[in-house]
Scaffold this active site. Structure first.
Site, mmCIF file in Angstrom:
data_model
loop_
_atom_site.group_PDB
_atom_site.id
_atom_site.type_symbol
_atom_site.label_atom_id
_atom_site.label_comp_id
_atom_site.label_asym_id
_atom_site.label_seq_id
_atom_site.Cartn_x
_atom_site.Cartn_y
_atom_site.Cartn_z
ATOM 1 N N GLY A 177 -10.208 8.564 2.240
ATOM 2 C CA GLY A 177 -11.659 8.585 2.075
ATOM 3 C C GLY A 177 -12.398 8.770 3.388
ATOM 4 N N ALA A 232 -18.421 45.591 7.996
ATOM 5 C CA ALA A 232 -18.710 44.567 9.004
ATOM 6 C C ALA A 232 -20.093 44.796 9.618
ATOM 7 C CB ALA A 232 -17.634 44.572 10.079
HETATM 8 C C1 LIG Z 1 -4.980 3.271 10.090
HETATM 9 C C2 LIG Z 1 -3.611 2.921 10.658
HETATM 10 C C3 LIG Z 1 -2.881 4.239 11.032
HETATM 11 C C4 LIG Z 1 -3.847 2.117 11.959
HETATM 12 O O1 LIG Z 1 -2.613 1.646 12.485
HETATM 13 P P1 LIG Z 1 -2.612 0.607 13.688
HETATM 14 O O2 LIG Z 1 -1.190 0.332 14.016
HETATM 15 O O3 LIG Z 1 -3.504 1.097 14.761
HETATM 16 O O4 LIG Z 1 -3.310 -0.719 13.133
HETATM 17 P P2 LIG Z 1 -2.765 -1.738 12.056
HETATM 18 O O5 LIG Z 1 -1.880 -1.072 11.066
HETATM 19 O O6 LIG Z 1 -2.231 -2.944 12.755
HETATM 20 O O7 LIG Z 1 -4.100 -2.139 11.293
HETATM 21 C C5 LIG Z 1 -5.097 -2.987 11.870
HETATM 22 C C6 LIG Z 1 -5.543 -4.001 10.826
HETATM 23 O O8 LIG Z 1 -6.183 -3.302 9.763
HETATM 24 C C7 LIG Z 1 -5.558 -3.627 8.526
HETATM 25 N N1 LIG Z 1 -5.622 -2.457 7.675
HETATM 26 C C8 LIG Z 1 -5.203 -1.227 7.968
HETATM 27 N N2 LIG Z 1 -5.441 -0.385 6.952
HETATM 28 C C9 LIG Z 1 -6.084 -1.106 6.011
HETATM 29 C C10 LIG Z 1 -6.627 -0.808 4.747
HETATM 30 N N3 LIG Z 1 -6.614 0.422 4.268
HETATM 31 N N4 LIG Z 1 -7.170 -1.817 4.039
HETATM 32 C C11 LIG Z 1 -7.248 -3.056 4.543
HETATM 33 N N5 LIG Z 1 -6.779 -3.395 5.743
HETATM 34 C C12 LIG Z 1 -6.200 -2.444 6.467
HETATM 35 C C13 LIG Z 1 -4.160 -3.985 8.908
HETATM 36 O O9 LIG Z 1 -3.586 -4.796 7.913
HETATM 37 C C14 LIG Z 1 -4.389 -4.752 10.191
HETATM 38 O O10 LIG Z 1 -4.877 -6.042 9.856
HETATM 39 P P3 LIG Z 1 -4.572 -7.341 10.737
HETATM 40 O O11 LIG Z 1 -5.290 -7.111 12.040
HETATM 41 O O12 LIG Z 1 -5.154 -8.447 9.929
HETATM 42 O O13 LIG Z 1 -3.104 -7.378 10.884
HETATM 43 C C15 LIG Z 1 -2.732 2.100 9.682
HETATM 44 O O14 LIG Z 1 -3.299 0.773 9.585
HETATM 45 C C16 LIG Z 1 -2.700 2.699 8.314
HETATM 46 O O15 LIG Z 1 -1.978 3.676 8.073
HETATM 47 N N6 LIG Z 1 -3.430 2.084 7.377
HETATM 48 C C17 LIG Z 1 -3.428 2.540 5.991
HETATM 49 C C18 LIG Z 1 -4.292 3.753 5.828
HETATM 50 C C19 LIG Z 1 -4.478 4.113 4.382
HETATM 51 O O16 LIG Z 1 -3.527 4.460 3.698
HETATM 52 N N7 LIG Z 1 -5.721 3.937 3.881
HETATM 53 C C20 LIG Z 1 -6.053 4.149 2.499
HETATM 54 C C21 LIG Z 1 -6.497 5.553 2.385
HETATM 55 S S1 LIG Z 1 -6.742 6.002 0.674
HETATM 56 C C22 LIG Z 1 -8.361 6.309 0.538
HETATM 57 O O17 LIG Z 1 -9.124 6.064 1.402
HETATM 58 C C23 LIG Z 1 -8.771 6.952 -0.713
HETATM 59 C C24 LIG Z 1 -8.011 8.198 -1.012
HETATM 60 O O18 LIG Z 1 -8.075 9.168 -0.313
HETATM 61 O O19 LIG Z 1 -7.284 8.223 -2.018
#
Ligand SMILES: CC(C)(COP(=O)(O)OP(=O)(O)OC[C@H]1O[C@@H](n2cnc3c(N)ncnc32)[C@H](O)[C@@H]1OP(=O)(O)O)[C@@H](O)C(=O)NCCC(=O)NCCSC(=O)CC(=O)O
Length: 529
Positions: free
Chosen positions: A185, A420
């Site tokens: 998203g 063009a």
């Molecule tokens: C964004 C990242 C690459 C960042 O990696 P980093 O190593 O820098 O950081 P990290 O993983 O430690 O994340 C930092 C903190 O954020 C939290 N965190 C990360 N992603 C989260 C999410 N989507 N929802 C809730 N919390 C989340 C982690 O648990 C962690 O919490 P704490 O600090 O408490 O440990 C990874 O976190 C990631 O891949 N997240 C998932 C992304 C994702 O799949 N999103 C959904 C997209 S679907 C969508 O949006 C709709 C669609 O398209 O369908």
């Protein structure tokens, strides 16, 4: 835990000074964010915090925050015990060079900047305010997409953003600055906005990350390889500007804002130019070789003509065979579209057509006059191009020009062949003024190709086909391809001395300043996609 959780029972009587002290304590806590450690972790990644970014974007001391004390009301997965102020996004407004700009900035230190219901409604509110106030919206994105613990509420939050992005499109400038890993998203909203900025190494955009890609297709790739700044600036065209660090990136956002109007009812800000409007440029006579097949750098031509040689290239590294740039002429902002003969000879292909179409559309939406410099051998022939849909992609550029009601001036520097020529803002599709340098050649195609088609039989039957071809090429050139053929037919308004180009353009723009054109009433057109 927060001050409110610990100490305050709402409604408990206390004097005004006590209440104010308590407010300051709560504010201090909200401003500090989650923890020193989280801030250090953010800095260690080469990233600034959301508030540091806002400070760089806005004029000092002008940020007015909205819903600083907002917290989520979600439960489950331990969320009820973790309710930080701001809910992971800082929203508000301030000024850039004295003009109002709305901003939202994800705070990666809170839930990785992931978007939940409260977070989303804060963004919705600031977007609504920006639309109502008629002021640009800048998003500073550093978020992990939908907040997983909040499920469909998070997804619906995104829907509300997309709907507002679309409503605001062509009404207020929308700029997305990507400053971290933006997945799912978090990548869709920027695609709906006018400009996307990225920072190398620290920002990425993708629909699904490398792990999902590997699971589905078996391809192995790094985050930057999949959706880093260079990929999106050069290959996909998703991002318009890429920089090495956040400071430069945000400074360039400020520069871009200085070239845009506040909304679609205003003109871009005009400045007093110290570059003489009638400055002659003898250099132009040498910059463009008379031989139509010799390449040259169109960027140097633009530099020579515009105020102080300054212009901002949009999509600089994608589809380099066409240049799209914002610049000023006698202080007035213009959008420049120009073929680039030093890349693919300046042909129009799928990507060049898409790039220029979006730019022309943006200029038209925001009252930016368009100046087109032509030196184009035609559309790129080939199976790849045809199968890739060059017809519908080329039509996007045609549609965008035909639909544009802003002042439109085109200048043919050297050659302009075939479709063009028509597409690149010819008089026949509505350019207000069309000029040509005396080196221009406007024709259906180059003389060699033309002779091979229309004199095929004579050439084949000749005793010396090569000599016959050469004679026919010469005949075709002298008949059709001289600089005054179009002028004699009124299809260019004038053939001008190249050294006087700047003055002619400045005068033409001044005349067109009061141009007003209406299109027939309709819900909307149905542009090619
Ligand atoms: C964004 C990242 C690459 C960042 O990696 P980093 O190593 O820098 O950081 P990290 O993983 O430690 O994340 C930092 C903190 O954020 C939290 N965190 C990360 N992603 C989260 C999410 N989507 N929802 C809730 N919390 C989340 C982690 O648990 C962690 O919490 P704490 O600090 O408490 O440990 C990874 O976190 C990631 O891949 N997240 C998932 C992304 C994702 O799949 N999103 C959904 C997209 S679907 C969508 O949006 C709709 C669609 O398209 O369908």
């Amino acid at each position: 835990m927060t001050v409110l959780d610990e100490a305050v029972s709402p409604g408990e009587p206390t004097d005004a000074r006590g209440r104010v002290a308590e407010l300051h304590e709560i504010r201090a806590q909200a401003l500090a964010g989650p923890s020193e450690k989280a801030t250090e972790a953010q800095h260690a990644k080469g990233k600034l915090t959301a508030r540091e970014r806002i400070e760089l974007l806005l004029d000092p001391g002008t940020f007015q925050e909205v819903e600083q004390l907002r917290r989520h009301r979600a439960t489950g997965f331990g969320l009820e015990a973790k309710k930080p102020y701001s809910d992971g996004v800082i929203t508000g407004w301030g000024t850039v060079e004295g003009r109002t700009v709305f901003v939202y900035a994800h705070d990666f230190r809170i839930f990785g900047g992931a978007l939940g219901e409260a977070h989303a409604t804060k963004i919705h509110k600031i977007m609504d305010m920006a639309i109502a106030a008629g002021a640009p919206l800048v998003s500073l994105n550093d978020g992990a997409g939908a907040r997983i613990q909040e499920g469909v509420s998070a997804l619906a939050g995104y829907g509300g953003i997309f709907q507002r992005n679309t409503k605001a499109s062509g009404v207020i400038p929308q700029i997305s600055v990507m400053l971290g890993p933006c997945a799912g998203g978090a990548a869709y909203s920027p695609a709906l906005t006018d400009f996307v900025f990225m920072v190398r190494e620290t920002s990425q955009m993708f629909i699904t990350g490398p792990d999902v890609v590997k699971a589905v297709t078996g391809e192995e790739i790094t985050q930057n390889g999949l959706g880093g700044a260079d990929v999106h600036a050069e290959t996909s065209g998703v991002c318009h500007f890429a920089y090495d660090d956040e400071e430069t990136c945000i400074a360039e956002v400020r520069y871009l804002l200085s070239l845009l109007p506040q909304n679609n009812r205003e003109n871009p800000p005009r400045v007093d130019s110290t570059d003489a409007a009638d400055r002659r440029s003898d250099v132009l006579l040498d910059l463009v070789p008379a031989d139509g097949n010799r390449p040259y750098d169109m960027a140097k031509v633009i530099e020579e003509i515009v105020d102080d040689g300054e212009f901002l290239e949009v999509h600089e590294r994608w589809a380099r065979n066409i240049i799209c740039a914002l610049a000023r002429l006698d202080g007035q902002v213009v959008g420049i579209v120009a073929n680039q003969p030093q890349s693919l000879a300046g042909v129009l292909d799928i990507e060049a057509s898409e790039k220029a179409a979006r730019f022309v559309q943006m200029c038209d939406a925001f009252n930016i006059p368009i100046v087109t410099f032509l030196d184009v051998p035609g559309f790129l022939p080939g199976v790849d191009q045809e199968h890739g849909g060059i017809i519908r992609h080329g039509a996007k550029l045609l549609y965008a020009y035909c639909n544009a009601t802003v002042p439109r001036i085109s200048l043919i520097l050297r050659k302009a062949y075939g479709g063009a020529y028509i597409v690149m803002d010819s008089q026949s599709i509505g350019a207000d003024l069309t000029y040509a340098w005396p080196t221009n050649e406007i024709a259906v195609m180059g003389a060699e190709g033309a002779a091979n088609v229309i004199f095929r039989r004579q050439i084949a039957e000749a005793e010396d086909p090569d000599a016959m071809r050469a004679r026919m090429v010469k005949e075709y050139k002298s008949e059709l391809m001289h600089p005054y053929y179009a002028a004699e037919r009124g299809l260019v308004d004038d053939v001008i001395d190249p050294t006087e180009t700047r003055e002619v353009l400045v005068r033409s723009l001044a005349m067109l300043q009061t141009k007003h054109a209406d299109l027939p009433s309709r819900k909307h057109g149905n542009p090619p996609q």
